[in-house]
Design an enzyme around this catalytic site. Sequence first.
Site, mmCIF file in Angstrom:
data_model
loop_
_atom_site.group_PDB
_atom_site.id
_atom_site.type_symbol
_atom_site.label_atom_id
_atom_site.label_comp_id
_atom_site.label_asym_id
_atom_site.label_seq_id
_atom_site.Cartn_x
_atom_site.Cartn_y
_atom_site.Cartn_z
ATOM 1 N N ARG A 111 0.821 -1.222 0.000
ATOM 2 C CA ARG A 111 0.000 0.000 0.000
ATOM 3 C C ARG A 111 0.852 1.268 0.000
ATOM 4 O O ARG A 111 0.412 2.319 -0.476
ATOM 5 C CB ARG A 111 -0.954 -0.012 1.201
ATOM 6 C CG ARG A 111 -2.046 1.082 1.146
ATOM 7 C CD ARG A 111 -3.069 0.866 2.240
ATOM 8 N NE ARG A 111 -4.168 1.822 2.159
ATOM 9 C CZ ARG A 111 -4.389 2.789 3.032
ATOM 10 N NH1 ARG A 111 -3.563 2.950 4.074
ATOM 11 N NH2 ARG A 111 -5.419 3.604 2.902
ATOM 12 N N ILE A 137 -7.270 7.664 -0.894
ATOM 13 C CA ILE A 137 -7.173 6.208 -0.973
ATOM 14 C C ILE A 137 -8.015 5.681 0.180
ATOM 15 O O ILE A 137 -7.852 6.103 1.327
ATOM 16 C CB ILE A 137 -5.700 5.733 -0.887
ATOM 17 C CG1 ILE A 137 -5.617 4.201 -0.935
ATOM 18 C CG2 ILE A 137 -4.995 6.268 0.332
ATOM 19 C CD1 ILE A 137 -4.178 3.681 -1.010
ATOM 20 N N SER A 138 -8.955 4.790 -0.118
ATOM 21 C CA SER A 138 -9.877 4.301 0.907
ATOM 22 C C SER A 138 -9.139 3.530 1.993
ATOM 23 O O SER A 138 -8.070 2.965 1.764
ATOM 24 C CB SER A 138 -10.936 3.391 0.280
ATOM 25 O OG SER A 138 -11.775 4.103 -0.601
ATOM 26 N N GLN A 139 -9.741 3.510 3.190
ATOM 27 C CA GLN A 139 -9.130 2.742 4.267
ATOM 28 C C GLN A 139 -9.118 1.264 3.882
ATOM 29 O O GLN A 139 -10.025 0.769 3.191
ATOM 30 C CB GLN A 139 -9.884 2.959 5.574
ATOM 31 C CG GLN A 139 -11.260 2.322 5.612
ATOM 32 C CD GLN A 139 -11.925 2.444 6.970
ATOM 33 O OE1 GLN A 139 -12.955 3.074 7.083
ATOM 34 N NE2 GLN A 139 -11.349 1.834 7.988
ATOM 35 N N PRO A 140 -8.103 0.528 4.287
ATOM 36 C CA PRO A 140 -8.006 -0.884 3.927
ATOM 37 C C PRO A 140 -9.242 -1.699 4.289
ATOM 38 O O PRO A 140 -9.638 -2.587 3.529
ATOM 39 C CB PRO A 140 -6.764 -1.354 4.691
ATOM 40 C CG PRO A 140 -5.902 -0.131 4.743
ATOM 41 C CD PRO A 140 -6.873 1.001 4.953
#
Length: 212
Positions: free
Chosen positions: A33, A59-62
């Site tokens: 990431r 960037i979206s949270q995992p």
Amino acid sequence: MTSQRTRERLIQRLCEEGVSNPKVLDAIRRTPRHLFVDEALAHRAYEDTALPIGHNQTISQPFMVAHMSELLLEAGPLDKVLEIGTGSGYQTAILAQLVERVFSVERIKVLQDRAKERLVELNLRNVVFRWGDGCDGWQALAPYNGIIVTAVAPEVPQALLDQLAPGGRMVIPVGPAGEVQQLMLIVREEQGFSRRVLGAVRFVPLLNGPVA
């Protein structure tokens, strides 16, 4: 920062939050990431949080990446998935390891170009990109048996519903920009579309028109 131990801590957190699909977890584990965020934020890459990537995008949270991927695959393997909103390419990279082919649409050209470079670096070559308006989907290559939307729409775009194959699944956040929204799972059935609300989320807005 990028050690295996750091990544395993993230995987443990995702498991604690309810992610259970081993293929999704393995894809998260394998994907670096830190390559998808600015160097200044690389030390935060394996935190379970959204991070800015410029151009008013994130960037979206995992967890959300894993959760949406898991929902998409809930009914079994998929061979053709449309992604609306390439962004950094992180969600794209996860999908590329889980499905046969990914077709990804991004309206911001510079973000798409960077995402392409990252996926080439990771040798993920089953993704086709299009620069354009995500609200329109990608009619020329429809239908898709999976659609994932990484930005919130005030309502589900009709074009995306039309491009969903029979039995296909769409995961999309719906609601007003800047406020609490609802993550929805939509399935195309014989008599129409079933919709299931999955909980409150917060995403950047799905906007019209490509930007160079």
